[in-house]
Design an enzyme around this catalytic site. Structure first.
Site, PDB file in Angstrom:
ATOM      1  N   LEU A  11       0.833  -1.209   0.000  1.00 11.54           N
ATOM      2  CA  LEU A  11       0.000   0.000   0.000  1.00 11.54           C
ATOM      3  C   LEU A  11       0.868   1.260   0.000  1.00 11.54           C
ATOM      4  O   LEU A  11       0.730   2.119   0.874  1.00 11.54           O
ATOM      5  CB  LEU A  11      -0.936  -0.011   1.214  1.00 11.54           C
ATOM      6  N   GLY A  15       0.298   1.535  -5.022  1.00 12.37           N
ATOM      7  CA  GLY A  15      -0.620   0.459  -4.639  1.00 12.37           C
ATOM      8  C   GLY A  15      -1.970   0.985  -4.198  1.00 12.37           C
ATOM      9  O   GLY A  15      -3.022   0.501  -4.643  1.00 12.37           O
ATOM     10  N   ARG A  34       3.085  -5.037   4.355  1.00 12.12           N
ATOM     11  CA  ARG A  34       4.021  -5.553   5.371  1.00 12.12           C
ATOM     12  C   ARG A  34       3.777  -4.887   6.721  1.00 12.12           C
ATOM     13  O   ARG A  34       3.700  -5.546   7.743  1.00 12.12           O
ATOM     14  CB  ARG A  34       5.463  -5.311   4.881  1.00 12.12           C
ATOM     15  N   THR A  35       3.633  -3.579   6.709  1.00 13.01           N
ATOM     16  CA  THR A  35       3.354  -2.855   7.951  1.00 13.01           C
ATOM     17  C   THR A  35       1.837  -2.708   8.061  1.00 13.01           C
ATOM     18  O   THR A  35       1.219  -1.945   7.306  1.00 13.01           O
ATOM     19  CB  THR A  35       4.019  -1.455   7.898  1.00 13.01           C
ATOM     20  N   LYS A  76       8.711  -2.279  -3.560  1.00 12.20           N
ATOM     21  CA  LYS A  76      10.051  -1.894  -3.973  1.00 12.20           C
ATOM     22  C   LYS A  76      10.646  -2.986  -4.847  1.00 12.20           C
ATOM     23  O   LYS A  76      10.527  -4.176  -4.530  1.00 12.20           O
ATOM     24  CB  LYS A  76      10.903  -1.729  -2.705  1.00 12.20           C
ATOM     25  N   SER A 129       2.988   3.064 -15.678  1.00  8.30           N
ATOM     26  CA  SER A 129       3.404   4.465 -15.702  1.00  8.30           C
ATOM     27  C   SER A 129       2.210   5.378 -15.505  1.00  8.30           C
ATOM     28  O   SER A 129       1.099   5.062 -15.919  1.00  8.30           O
ATOM     29  CB  SER A 129       4.085   4.809 -17.028  1.00  8.30           C
ATOM     30  N   LYS A 183       8.920  -0.878 -20.244  1.00  8.44           N
ATOM     31  CA  LYS A 183       8.772   0.182 -19.233  1.00  8.44           C
ATOM     32  C   LYS A 183      10.114   0.876 -18.984  1.00  8.44           C
ATOM     33  O   LYS A 183      10.182   2.095 -18.817  1.00  8.44           O
ATOM     34  CB  LYS A 183       8.214  -0.402 -17.934  1.00  8.44           C
ATOM     35  N   HIS A 186      10.695   3.171 -21.809  1.00 11.27           N
ATOM     36  CA  HIS A 186       9.776   4.301 -21.608  1.00 11.27           C
ATOM     37  C   HIS A 186      10.437   5.321 -20.679  1.00 11.27           C
ATOM     38  O   HIS A 186      10.466   6.522 -20.950  1.00 11.27           O
ATOM     39  CB  HIS A 186       8.463   3.778 -21.010  1.00 11.27           C
ATOM     40  N   ASN A 187      10.989   4.831 -19.569  1.00 11.93           N
ATOM     41  CA  ASN A 187      11.611   5.741 -18.599  1.00 11.93           C
ATOM     42  C   ASN A 187      12.866   6.395 -19.178  1.00 11.93           C
ATOM     43  O   ASN A 187      13.152   7.554 -18.876  1.00 11.93           O
ATOM     44  CB  ASN A 187      11.965   4.990 -17.313  1.00 11.93           C
ATOM     45  N   GLU A 190      11.718   9.171 -21.208  1.00 11.22           N
ATOM     46  CA  GLU A 190      11.268  10.207 -20.246  1.00 11.22           C
ATOM     47  C   GLU A 190      12.475  11.010 -19.725  1.00 11.22           C
ATOM     48  O   GLU A 190      12.410  12.247 -19.671  1.00 11.22           O
ATOM     49  CB  GLU A 190      10.554   9.484 -19.102  1.00 11.22           C
ATOM     50  N   LYS A 262      17.005   6.713 -10.427  1.00  6.03           N
ATOM     51  CA  LYS A 262      16.690   5.558  -9.595  1.00  6.03           C
ATOM     52  C   LYS A 262      16.979   4.208 -10.250  1.00  6.03           C
ATOM     53  O   LYS A 262      16.760   3.176  -9.670  1.00  6.03           O
ATOM     54  CB  LYS A 262      15.214   5.613  -9.178  1.00  6.03           C
ATOM     55  N   ARG A 449      43.048   0.256 -35.831  1.00  5.58           N
ATOM     56  CA  ARG A 449      42.876  -1.020 -35.107  1.00  5.58           C
ATOM     57  C   ARG A 449      43.654  -2.130 -35.786  1.00  5.58           C
ATOM     58  O   ARG A 449      44.240  -2.996 -35.145  1.00  5.58           O
ATOM     59  CB  ARG A 449      41.388  -1.379 -35.011  1.00  5.58           C
ATOM     60  N   HIS A 455      43.484  -6.293 -36.329  1.00  4.98           N
ATOM     61  CA  HIS A 455      42.056  -6.644 -36.214  1.00  4.98           C
ATOM     62  C   HIS A 455      41.396  -6.895 -37.567  1.00  4.98           C
ATOM     63  O   HIS A 455      40.254  -7.323 -37.613  1.00  4.98           O
ATOM     64  CB  HIS A 455      41.307  -5.533 -35.462  1.00  4.98           C
TER      65      HIS A 455
HETATM   66  P1  NAP Z   1       6.436   3.213  -2.048  1.00  5.40           P
HETATM   67  O1  NAP Z   1       5.414   4.260  -1.815  1.00  5.40           O
HETATM   68  O2  NAP Z   1       7.816   3.482  -1.665  1.00  5.40           O
HETATM   69  O3  NAP Z   1       5.927   1.852  -1.333  1.00  5.40           O
HETATM   70  C1  NAP Z   1       6.710   0.778  -1.223  1.00  5.40           C
HETATM   71  C2  NAP Z   1       5.864  -0.414  -0.755  1.00  5.40           C
HETATM   72  O4  NAP Z   1       6.731  -1.553  -0.778  1.00  5.40           O
HETATM   73  C3  NAP Z   1       5.316  -0.280   0.659  1.00  5.40           C
HETATM   74  O5  NAP Z   1       4.034  -0.840   0.696  1.00  5.40           O
HETATM   75  C4  NAP Z   1       6.312  -1.112   1.473  1.00  5.40           C
HETATM   76  O6  NAP Z   1       5.769  -1.688   2.634  1.00  5.40           O
HETATM   77  C5  NAP Z   1       6.621  -2.217   0.461  1.00  5.40           C
HETATM   78  N1  NAP Z   1       7.882  -2.893   0.761  1.00  5.40           N
HETATM   79  C6  NAP Z   1       9.119  -2.376   0.667  1.00  5.40           C
HETATM   80  N2  NAP Z   1      10.026  -3.330   1.002  1.00  5.40           N
HETATM   81  C7  NAP Z   1       9.326  -4.446   1.308  1.00  5.40           C
HETATM   82  C8  NAP Z   1       9.696  -5.744   1.718  1.00  5.40           C
HETATM   83  N3  NAP Z   1      10.981  -6.108   1.874  1.00  5.40           N
HETATM   84  N4  NAP Z   1       8.716  -6.642   1.944  1.00  5.40           N
HETATM   85  C9  NAP Z   1       7.424  -6.292   1.785  1.00  5.40           C
HETATM   86  N5  NAP Z   1       7.007  -5.082   1.387  1.00  5.40           N
HETATM   87  C10 NAP Z   1       7.954  -4.175   1.161  1.00  5.40           C
HETATM   88  O7  NAP Z   1       6.470   2.775  -3.509  1.00  5.40           O
HETATM   89  P2  NAP Z   1       5.586   3.210  -4.759  1.00  5.40           P
HETATM   90  O8  NAP Z   1       6.015   4.567  -5.203  1.00  5.40           O
HETATM   91  O9  NAP Z   1       4.149   2.928  -4.534  1.00  5.40           O
HETATM   92  O10 NAP Z   1       6.152   2.187  -5.829  1.00  5.40           O
HETATM   93  C11 NAP Z   1       5.919   0.786  -5.772  1.00  5.40           C
HETATM   94  C12 NAP Z   1       6.609   0.177  -6.973  1.00  5.40           C
HETATM   95  O11 NAP Z   1       6.077   0.769  -8.175  1.00  5.40           O
HETATM   96  C13 NAP Z   1       8.112   0.420  -7.030  1.00  5.40           C
HETATM   97  O12 NAP Z   1       8.742  -0.691  -7.636  1.00  5.40           O
HETATM   98  C14 NAP Z   1       8.247   1.626  -7.934  1.00  5.40           C
HETATM   99  O13 NAP Z   1       9.499   1.687  -8.560  1.00  5.40           O
HETATM  100  C15 NAP Z   1       7.126   1.377  -8.930  1.00  5.40           C
HETATM  101  N6  NAP Z   1       6.576   2.564  -9.606  1.00  5.40           N
HETATM  102  C16 NAP Z   1       6.433   3.748  -8.938  1.00  5.40           C
HETATM  103  C17 NAP Z   1       5.881   4.844  -9.601  1.00  5.40           C
HETATM  104  C18 NAP Z   1       5.688   6.173  -8.900  1.00  5.40           C
HETATM  105  O14 NAP Z   1       5.354   7.148  -9.590  1.00  5.40           O
HETATM  106  N7  NAP Z   1       5.831   6.244  -7.583  1.00  5.40           N
HETATM  107  C19 NAP Z   1       5.461   4.707 -10.931  1.00  5.40           C
HETATM  108  C20 NAP Z   1       5.583   3.477 -11.550  1.00  5.40           C
HETATM  109  C21 NAP Z   1       6.139   2.414 -10.878  1.00  5.40           C
HETATM  110  P3  NAP Z   1       5.904  -0.946   4.074  1.00  5.40           P
HETATM  111  O15 NAP Z   1       4.764   0.003   4.146  1.00  5.40           O
HETATM  112  O16 NAP Z   1       5.807  -2.045   5.060  1.00  5.40           O
HETATM  113  O17 NAP Z   1       7.244  -0.276   4.091  1.00  5.40           O
END
Ligand code: NAP
Length: 476
Positions: A11, A15, A34-35, A76, A129, A183, A186-187, A190, A262, A449, A455
């Site tokens: 979440l 998410g 997780r939390t 993550k 995205s 993806k 795409h980035n 970007e 990143k 070369r 070569h």
């Molecule tokens: P975020 O807000 O940083 O949330 C990370 C989530 O991962 C949290 O729910 C966290 O749980 C969980 N997590 C981290 N380590 C974990 C572990 N070892 N075991 C279980 N859960 C774990 O991330 P986000 O921005 O929503 O992004 C999520 C994914 O989508 C990433 O891969 C990111 O690169 C990708 N993404 C992000 C965007 C963007 O615009 N933000 C766009 C496209 C794709 P806790 O709450 O317990 O820490």
């Protein structure tokens, strides 16, 4: 108790919004984080009054899902994703499907698809995205894996995705890690466009002495054109117009000039180098971020190396939409897309992804960060010629090059003389000039070369591989 249609793990920013999107589209959901405190907080706030329940642990989570289970992980990337797969696997049953919507490295996804599918589970690696807003309202999604696994979630994804005039911004990308590869690229594109717009801002500010509002007005004009109308131009205008609430002046001038990266930009460049694809505009953008992060060094270097402006140059004016600068932005943006699409084409052949280029352009037309009107032209170009090696030689894009190249060259040479770094403009100019040059000077590189390392070289007048004893006096 009726079981939920869809499960979400993670979440975070993405998410939360994706599960609200799924629920709005008629898919009752169960969420696990997780939390647990985060799950509770979500259910009391944005998740309240919705067909969304929470799970305290993974056993509880799978028990609340109908079979075959459809589970989206938004966590993550990297070891966290492997850890969650390991934790949930013992609870899965044949036919259950895991979808990784994080920014995973495509080779990790290849490995996970092979591993999970061999255990009779489904596994989809899906690029997402659109940021938080896109996730909620309709993102662009790039799912890869087996076609059978995609078919199991097609109805969910097509409802959740952004919609454009020719359909939803999601389609089956291809096998293995292809969804995450697309993806990643795409980035990379970007990264390129963001740096291009930052260079345009720097030139307008330093050469034109323009304020944030003046520059925003130019961006607003650009956003009405077929070539530049896009989400990134739209938000650049917003960023340039924003004022610092306390002092009332341009907020952007208060922001530290250090940009992070990143991983996906780096992965694009690394993949391109490995596959022999040329992506100099994207690399220049990545390098621009790397150099920007060396703030303390740059402060010292400016004192030693004396960065003074040598002279001003022609960049246009507000009335003509800064025409020369706009030309530089248009061609560099085209170069960024062209390089990304070429990388996809080469990867498709190398990894047997069978990528459908018009479909990828279509998926990017809505919901995602690089959505733009130009993608209609990109889609048309690949529809007209599915094996097109490079966008630049499509008739419409070739016309753009012909009309706009002199101004790109003028901006690059003016910036060079003025001491203003324009890495993406100059890389794009060199890229286009190299690509349109039938004979490049690498004949001399080949001679060197062969001279130092035997070569061998090919000749233009006969078949075969040749070697010359260059240091032998008879060769001279
Ligand atoms: P975020 O807000 O940083 O949330 C990370 C989530 O991962 C949290 O729910 C966290 O749980 C969980 N997590 C981290 N380590 C974990 C572990 N070892 N075991 C279980 N859960 C774990 O991330 P986000 O921005 O929503 O992004 C999520 C994914 O989508 C990433 O891969 C990111 O690169 C990708 N993404 C992000 C965007 C963007 O615009 N933000 C766009 C496209 C794709 P806790 O709450 O317990 O820490």
């Amino acid at each position: 108790m009726t079981k939920a249609h869809f499960g979400l793990i993670g979440l975070g920013v993405m998410g939360e919004n994706l599960v609200l999107n799924a629920e709005r589209n008629g898919f009752s959901s169960v969420v696990y984080n997780r939390t647990f405190a985060k799950t509770e907080a979500f259910l009391k706030s944005r998740g309240a009054g919705k067909a969304i329940t929470g799970a305290i642990d993974l056993q509880d989570f799978v028990d609340k899902l109908e079979r075959p289970r459809r589970i989206l992980m938004m966590i993550k990337a990297g070891s966290a994703t492997d850890a969650v797969i390991d934790q949930i696997s013992p609870y899965l049953q044949e036919g259950d499907l895991l979808i990784d919507g994080g920014n995973s490295e495509f080779r990790d996804t290849e490995r996970r698809v092979a591993d999970l599918e061999s255990k009779s589970f489904g596994y989809i690696g899906m690029g997402v995205s659109g940021g938080a807003k896109g996730a909620l309202e309709g993102p662009s999604m790039m799912p890869g894996g087996t076609k059978a696994s995609y078919d199991a979630i097609e109805s969910l994804l097509t409802k959740m995705a952004a919609q454009v005039e020719d359909g939803p911004c999601v389609a089956y990308i291809g096998p293995g890690g292809s969804g995450h590869f697309v993806k990643t690229v795409h980035n990379g594109i970007e990264y390129g466009i963001e740096q291009i717009l930052a260079e345009a801002y720097d030139v307008m500010r330093r050469v034109g002495g323009m304020t944030g509002s003046d520059m925003a007005d130019v961006l607003a004009q650009w956003n009405t054109t077929e070539e530049l109308s896009s989400y990134l131009v739209e938000i650049t205008e917003i960023c340039l117009r924003a004022k610092d609430q306390k002092e009332g002046n341009d907020l952007v001038e208060k922001i530290m000039d250090k940009a992070g990266q990143k991983g996906t930009g780096l992965w694009t460049v690394m993949s391109a180098l490995e596959l022999g694809a040329s992506v100099p505009t994207i690399y220049a953008a990545l390098n621009g971020r790397v150099l920007s992060s060396m703030k303390e060094e740059r402060i010292k270097a400016e004192l030693i190396l004396n960065r003074t402006m040598i002279k001003s140059f022609e960049i246009g004016n507000k009335a003509d939409g800064m025409r020369p600068l706009m030309d530089a932005v248009v061609l560099s943006t085209i170069a960024s897309y062209a390089q990304g699409m070429e990388l996809l084409r080469i990867a498709s052949s190398e990894f047997n992804y069978s990528l459908n280029m018009p479909s990828i352009a279509q998926i990017w037309k809505g919901g995602c960060i690089i959505r733009s009107r130009l993608l209609n032209r990109i889609q048309d170009a690949f529809n007209l010629s599915p094996e097109l090696p490079n966008l630049l030689i499509d008739p419409w894009f070739a016309e753009q090059v012909k009309n706009r190249l002199p101004n790109l060259a003028m901006i690059v040479s003016g910036a060079a003389e003025a001491g203003i770094p324009v890495p993406c403009f100059s890389s794009s100019l060199d890229y286009i000039n190299s690509y349109r040059t039938a004979r490049l000077p690498q004949n001399l590189v080949q001679a060197m070369r062969d001279c130092f390392g035997s070569h061998t070289y090919e000749r233009i007048d006969k078949e075969g591989n040749f070697h010359t004893e260059w240091l032998d006096s008879n060769a001279n």
